[in-house]
Design an enzyme around this catalytic site. Structure first.
Site, PDB file in Angstrom:
ATOM      1  N   LYS A 142      24.174   6.564   6.448  1.00  0.00           N
ATOM      2  CA  LYS A 142      24.424   5.625   7.443  1.00  0.00           C
ATOM      3  C   LYS A 142      25.652   4.579   7.475  1.00  0.00           C
ATOM      4  CE  LYS A 142      23.222   6.454  10.823  1.00  0.00           C
ATOM      5  NZ  LYS A 142      23.891   7.193  11.510  1.00  0.00           N
ATOM      6  N   ARG A 178      25.708  19.045  13.347  1.00  0.00           N
ATOM      7  CA  ARG A 178      26.345  17.868  12.700  1.00  0.00           C
ATOM      8  C   ARG A 178      26.966  18.238  11.448  1.00  0.00           C
ATOM      9  NH1 ARG A 178      22.494  12.869  12.812  1.00  0.00           N
ATOM     10  NH2 ARG A 178      24.598  11.872  12.926  1.00  0.00           N
ATOM     11  N   ARG A 209      16.257  13.571  13.778  1.00  0.00           N
ATOM     12  CA  ARG A 209      17.623  13.058  12.745  1.00  0.00           C
ATOM     13  C   ARG A 209      16.912  12.611  11.486  1.00  0.00           C
ATOM     14  NH1 ARG A 209      15.121   9.311  11.813  1.00  0.00           N
ATOM     15  NH2 ARG A 209      16.742   8.612  10.081  1.00  0.00           N
ATOM     16  N   ASP A 225      23.104  11.216   3.075  1.00  0.00           N
ATOM     17  CA  ASP A 225      23.151  12.423   4.030  1.00  0.00           C
ATOM     18  C   ASP A 225      23.905  13.621   3.258  1.00  0.00           C
ATOM     19  OD1 ASP A 225      22.958   9.994   5.977  1.00  0.00           O
ATOM     20  OD2 ASP A 225      22.528  12.104   7.020  1.00  0.00           O
TER      21      ASP A 225
END
Lengths: 351, 351
Positions: free
Chosen positions: B256, B98, B51, B245
């Site tokens: 996040k 993702r 991750r 991200d």
């Protein structure tokens, strides 16, 4: 009076114990425990077996009643001054079990005052304390209903709220504080939905709030604490409703850690942020929020998780149980006395 | 180049597998896993075994290299078009593992472009993809060092930061993004301390950030997510450093969940809020943050905890993995290209 059928804390009919729901065992098991001494009550408060500012006030008063009854039975001939000294000393220990919630010291003080007005014998003092402890519970139930009435007057007919921590039946004698209007609206058929933060580290939101609302048939959705700001931006929430552990004279509010961040985000997105609490939560002797002692809790609440050790020795932890939301971010403080609006002046009448 | 000695994701020397640190097993065990197919890589990305936006980009490219190598060995005589079609189809599946982190699609696209420039045989295409995957890792390590250099230029000599989630070695090829200047400052003897949110629900802060900083000898203190606002009020933090991200063309930042609340609180308390990420995180094709797809993750991340079931069936869960912080709350976006200040214009030179 609002009821969910839960009796989180009660002085037993025979006055010999305090019966609590052990909230640490929820949601897996609804277990009652009978606490038969001041030490057991203090331990239950410290370990959060019983928690919620109003509930620990009720538990503290009931614990004092049990302890002084035991003393009176052991010393039937004790004179008034000796009984009062014992009562005071036990009361001080109970009041010191947790520092932030004002209700605990307030409830103990009420019992001491009631005892002072009683006759001189140990048994009459014990009876007066027990009667006061029961009165504190009864008043709590009435205050929940009054808070609900005042809150519903300023909420839409049908509403969706965001709440933090647990302010429902379990946090009180049974009627709730911030959740009191939710239960009251649901009872009369209004559509009401709740978003509940899980409330780290002890998960009062997911373990307790979601559990009691779901049992009552009220739709509830749990979110991580960190998602509250996004939720408030989404426009889905009509109001934030939270409780309080202590409200300073200027309206600053100490409540579960994380409340302050929610209040800031609510203001940014124009969502009303309301604090619901009994008048006993207002501490006239504390002028401003920064003077409120914030309890720091154990490292293990963050370092351990379900048997896992997350943090090696040497990694620090800062684990304050509460934070302070300034009065300027609070849209209204709703007590059993009415709806208070800023600037807050609790000496005056609610507006 | 910054190093903590960790190699979170690498294409094996023989090109037959992707070696990752299984981050789900941390902090208890440092376990490496060898992933030998696209499906294994996709599963590792979906389950957060690997991750962090840069790390999943590196893993995606390496996974594509492994998969096309396997294909080339099985079909040594395949013509270019057939190889490219296979490559594209595997690439699309990897890129879809993702949705929010832009780096994954970006890394896959780079590999596809490299393949297009290669000769026609299956083996040369496979070799070109492997070479590009290795280049992506090497560049990531260089970018971490460049981010650190640019960040240190605007941070005090000695500093205390608050960070969220994990943006260290584990989130990247090894150098980190938001933690890169922390490692770089520590390496040259500057005093640097870190507050890390635990980062619910998957605890990347306590499990990963605290673990890797502590192993590197950097003082770190973990706080519940809800305590960040109080910490920022306390004046103890010089800056908030977070990763990203995906960064929209206007400077809005997806990161996040919980980042947005921290940014709002940082602004309120005058604490600089910096986003540190490689340039590959900037998505020129997304004009504004609200257009970024936010991944919703599984109910069980909130409903289950260390073997306990916290939420009964029927209790809702809203579990977004990310949130969007508007550019207006970001003091600076620090990439390997330099320090960008608002209003953000990534087409131009960094200021």
């Amino acid at each position: 009076v609002i009821t969910t059928g839960l009796a989180p804390v009660r002085l037993a009919a025979d006055g010999q114990s305090v019966r609590i729901i052990d909230q640490r065992r929820l949601p897996e098991e609804l277990v009652y425990r009978d606490l038969a001494s001041a030490d057991e009550v203090i331990d239950a408060i410290r370990t959060l077996a019983v928690r919620g500012a109003p509930a620990i006030g009720i538990a503290g008063a009931a614990g004092l009643a049990v302890a002084i009854r035991t003393f009176a039975h052991a010393h039937p001939d004790a004179v008034g001054a000796q009984v009062m000294e014992t009562l005071s000393s036990i009361g001080a220990r109970i009041a010191g079990a947790r520092p932030t919630a004002v209700n605990l010291g307030w409830a103990v003080d009420r019992c001491l005052a009631a005892a002072r007005g009683a006759a001189e014998s140990a048994s009459t003092i014990a009876a007066a304390v027990a009667a006061e402890a029961r009165r504190i519970l009864d008043e709590d139930l009435e205050m929940g209903a009054a808070i609900a009435t005042h809150a519903l007057a300023i909420l839409p007919d049908h509403f969706c709220i965001l709440t933090h921590c647990n302010t429902g039946s379990l946090a009180t004698g049974g009627a709730g504080t911030a959740l009191a209007p939710v239960y009251a609206a649901h009872a009369v058929g209004r559509s009401v939905t709740v978003f509940a933060t899980e409330t780290r580290p002890l998960l009062q939101g997911s373990r307790l709030t979601a559990w009691e609302l779901h049992n009552a048939g009220i739709p509830v959705t749990v979110i991580p604490d960190g998602a509250a700001a996004s939720l408030l931006r989404s426009g889905r929430v009509d109001a934030v409703l939270v409780g309080a552990d202590r409200i300073a004279a200027n309206g600053d509010v100490a409540n579960k850690v994380g409340t302050y961040a929610i209040a800031i985000a609510a203001r940014r997105h124009g969502v009303p942020f309301h604090v619901l609490a009994p008048r006993s939560t207002i501490d006239a002797s504390t002028a401003r929020g920064h003077m409120i002692e914030i309890e720091l809790r154990a490292r293990d609440e963050l370092a351990q998780l379900g048997g896992r050790t997350l943090l090696a020795d040497g990694i620090g932890v800062w684990n304050p149980a509460f934070d302070v939301t300034p009065a300027s971010l609070v849209s209204a403080i709703i007590t059993d006395g009415g709806v208070h609006r800023p600037p807050y002046d609790f000496g005056g009448s609610p507006r």
